[in-house]
Motif scaffolding. Structure first.
Motif, mmCIF file in Angstrom:
data_model
loop_
_atom_site.group_PDB
_atom_site.id
_atom_site.type_symbol
_atom_site.label_atom_id
_atom_site.label_comp_id
_atom_site.label_asym_id
_atom_site.label_seq_id
_atom_site.Cartn_x
_atom_site.Cartn_y
_atom_site.Cartn_z
ATOM 1 N N LEU A 173 0.830 -1.202 0.000
ATOM 2 C CA LEU A 173 0.000 0.000 0.000
ATOM 3 C C LEU A 173 0.868 1.256 0.000
ATOM 4 O O LEU A 173 0.576 2.229 -0.701
ATOM 5 C CB LEU A 173 -0.917 0.001 1.225
ATOM 6 C CG LEU A 173 -1.959 -1.121 1.313
ATOM 7 C CD1 LEU A 173 -2.748 -1.004 2.611
ATOM 8 C CD2 LEU A 173 -2.901 -1.098 0.114
ATOM 9 N N ALA A 174 1.947 1.230 0.791
ATOM 10 C CA ALA A 174 2.832 2.394 0.858
ATOM 11 C C ALA A 174 3.574 2.601 -0.453
ATOM 12 O O ALA A 174 3.682 3.727 -0.955
ATOM 13 C CB ALA A 174 3.819 2.226 2.009
ATOM 14 N N ALA A 175 4.085 1.517 -1.032
ATOM 15 C CA ALA A 175 4.889 1.630 -2.251
ATOM 16 C C ALA A 175 4.076 2.168 -3.419
ATOM 17 O O ALA A 175 4.611 2.839 -4.305
ATOM 18 C CB ALA A 175 5.487 0.272 -2.608
ATOM 19 N N VAL A 185 -4.830 5.841 7.517
ATOM 20 C CA VAL A 185 -3.968 4.782 6.990
ATOM 21 C C VAL A 185 -2.615 5.363 6.573
ATOM 22 O O VAL A 185 -1.557 4.813 6.909
ATOM 23 C CB VAL A 185 -4.642 4.070 5.805
ATOM 24 C CG1 VAL A 185 -3.666 3.101 5.140
ATOM 25 C CG2 VAL A 185 -5.881 3.309 6.270
ATOM 26 N N LEU A 186 -2.633 6.479 5.842
ATOM 27 C CA LEU A 186 -1.375 7.071 5.394
ATOM 28 C C LEU A 186 -0.549 7.568 6.578
ATOM 29 O O LEU A 186 0.686 7.454 6.577
ATOM 30 C CB LEU A 186 -1.647 8.219 4.421
ATOM 31 C CG LEU A 186 -2.219 7.830 3.053
ATOM 32 C CD1 LEU A 186 -2.325 9.053 2.155
ATOM 33 C CD2 LEU A 186 -1.371 6.766 2.385
ATOM 34 N N LEU A 187 -1.207 8.127 7.577
ATOM 35 C CA LEU A 187 -0.471 8.600 8.745
ATOM 36 C C LEU A 187 0.215 7.427 9.449
ATOM 37 O O LEU A 187 1.392 7.510 9.824
ATOM 38 C CB LEU A 187 -1.428 9.313 9.701
ATOM 39 C CG LEU A 187 -0.834 10.372 10.633
ATOM 40 C CD1 LEU A 187 -0.080 11.436 9.846
ATOM 41 C CD2 LEU A 187 -1.928 11.012 11.465
ATOM 42 N N ALA A 188 -0.510 6.320 9.601
ATOM 43 C CA ALA A 188 0.091 5.143 10.234
ATOM 44 C C ALA A 188 1.222 4.576 9.377
ATOM 45 O O ALA A 188 2.251 4.132 9.905
ATOM 46 C CB ALA A 188 -0.975 4.080 10.476
ATOM 47 N N LEU A 189 1.049 4.588 8.056
ATOM 48 C CA LEU A 189 2.132 4.123 7.188
ATOM 49 C C LEU A 189 3.372 5.000 7.340
ATOM 50 O O LEU A 189 4.504 4.504 7.322
ATOM 51 C CB LEU A 189 1.671 4.114 5.727
ATOM 52 C CG LEU A 189 0.648 3.045 5.336
ATOM 53 C CD1 LEU A 189 0.215 3.224 3.892
ATOM 54 C CD2 LEU A 189 1.212 1.639 5.550
#
Length: 465
Positions: free
Chosen positions: A243-245, A375-379
């Motif tokens: 998801l991050a990549a 989700v992005l903050l946790a990533l």
């Protein structure tokens, strides 16, 4: 419409410039940085507090005109106010010698905006680093400590008001933090996915797969309420890394943002199909080389160079695309492809561009966007390198392009929320990791073109936190 309340005998009374400047951070919730603030007033009370990023120093005349027009419209919304106090916050220099020139240009734009809105400019100040001064008398430099020691600041603090003394921590951990002792391998997984997935993220079939995958992840996180972080951390590290990549690819990032903002993944899929059709009519792109630590092996930032993707494509990648990890089992979500992927749709592509430009007039799907934000903050927490990690293991440590892409995504989401300081903060973090990151610079250009998205001007469609 705002109505001025009856005077409160216990309310702090503004008696000097330091008192009024103390009101600004309490109103915004943080100390502004590189910002223009207009504090409206009328009827003996403070009105709206408008904060926007400082315009570019060498902005063309058309951009300056657009900036003034947008600012005048924002100020004009507070119909009960008849004057504004103007403050320029800049980090350039510790005295009037450097920032005074830039502040003068910005103040001129602010005065023009106030005049168009029919407001008198009551006073103007410049706050630079640890000092501030009235714009009319740059030699009257005073310490910011005087603002913090003012009677109004003391009264507001005593009443329970506060603002973020450490802006980075306040912004980076707005919704919490990882539990102490968290030890995950999502960063290593992201590095692997950046390397193995490069050149495949914007393939149309992969776009549809990822939109469905994100749909299931957001449904799980968004439906967890206060337990969103444990629910997210229950996901496999390989999935989190994937998801991050994906945020290293600007095409996929745009499509994910539009899908979440509209709540219409199939409509965005139809826009992607037409976008791919148009892109495939261009000359055949060069094969995409493997990723280096900062983009291409030549050190170019991601999304640049001859291999940069102009948009989604139906063309097969040069090599096999790695299979995506299995997503979460979400009740009510069907992980299988639908009866057929949506075909090209010009109306959907127009919708996509209007959403990304901030020109859409409907209410964004804030619930879905808030889930994406979390989700992005946790990533970003999971990808943040520990002290000494990169130096000890440069090959196995976190990949800066993955973290930079996630930070650009957070900047975009804050732009949609009309939070300029937060937008600038995440852009700065991204460009510190990958200097000249094209996605981060694009966010700044979009923010300059339309500082406040159209939906943010109406209480019915704006984000309310």
């Amino acid at each position: 419409m705002r109505e001025h309340p009856a005077p409160n005998p216990f309310a702090p009374v503004v008696r000097c410039a330091a008192d009024l400047l103390a009101v600004v951070p309490h109103t915004l919730g943080y100390w502004p940085a590189d910002s223009l603030v207009l504090l409206a007033a009328g009827g003996g009370t403070a009105g709206a507090c408008v904060r926007v990023d400082l315009p570019a120093e060498a902005a063309p005349a058309a951009a300056a005109e657009h900036f003034v027009r947008e600012l005048a419209e924002l100020v004009g919304h507070d119909t009960l106010s008849d004057r504004v106090f103007v403050v320029v916050y800049t980090s350039a220099g510790a005295g009037p010698a450097g920032p005074a020139e830039r502040a003068a240009a910005v103040l001129t734009l602010a005065e023009e905006a106030a005049a168009r809105a029919g407001r008198e400019v009551a006073a103007r100040w410049v706050v630079a680093g640890e000092h501030w001064w009235p714009a009319e008398d740059p030699g009257d430099v005073q310490a910011v400590a005087g603002i913090l020691d003012s009677a109004v600041n003391a009264a507001l603090v005593a009443s329970g008001s506060s603002w973020a003394a450490a802006p980075r921590r306040a912004m980076d951990h707005e919704y919490g933090a990882l539990p102490a002792g968290t030890d995950r391998s999502a960063a290593a997984a992201a590095r692997r996915w950046v390397r193995e997935g490069r050149g495949t993220w914007h393939r149309l079939t992969r776009v549809h797969e990822l939109l469905r995958l994100w749909d299931r992840v957001l449904a799980q996180v968004g439906g967890a309420g206060e337990d969103w972080l444990p629910r997210l951390l229950a996901l496999d590290d390989d999935l989190l890394g994937c998801l991050a990549a994906g945020w290293t690819d600007p095409v996929l990032a745009d499509l994910l943002l539009a899908s979440c903002a509209t709540g219409r993944p199939r409509t965005v899929g139809a826009a992607a199909a037409l976008w791919a059709q148009l892109c495939d009519e261009l000359p055949h792109e060069e094969p995409v080389p493997p990723s280096g630590a900062h983009g291409t092996p030549d050190g170019e930032p991601p999304g640049t160079g001859p291999a940069a993707a102009a948009g989604p494509t139906r063309r097969a990648p040069a090599g096999p695309a790695p299979a995506l990890p299995a997503g979460p089992d979400t009740p009510g979500a069907d992980p299988r492809p639908g009866p057929g992927e949506p075909g090209p749709d010009a109306g959907a592509l127009i919708l996509l561009t209007r959403v990304l430009a901030g020109e859409w007039e409907r209410r964004p799907d804030w619930e879905r966007l808030d889930a994406l934000y979390r989700v992005l903050l946790a990533l970003s927490w999971l990808l943040e390198p520990d002290e000494g990690t990169a130096a000890a293991d440069p090959e196995g440590g976190p990949d800066p392009t993955a973290l930079a892409g996630v930070l650009v995504g957070l900047a975009q989401l804050n732009r949609l929320r009309a939070r300029g300081s937060h937008t600038a903060h995440f852009v700065r973090r991204a460009t510190a990791l990958v200097p000249g990151h094209p996605g981060a610079l694009r966010v700044l250009r979009l923010a300059e073109t339309r500082p406040v998205p159209r939906w943010a001007r109406d209480r019915r469609t704006a984000w309310h936190g």
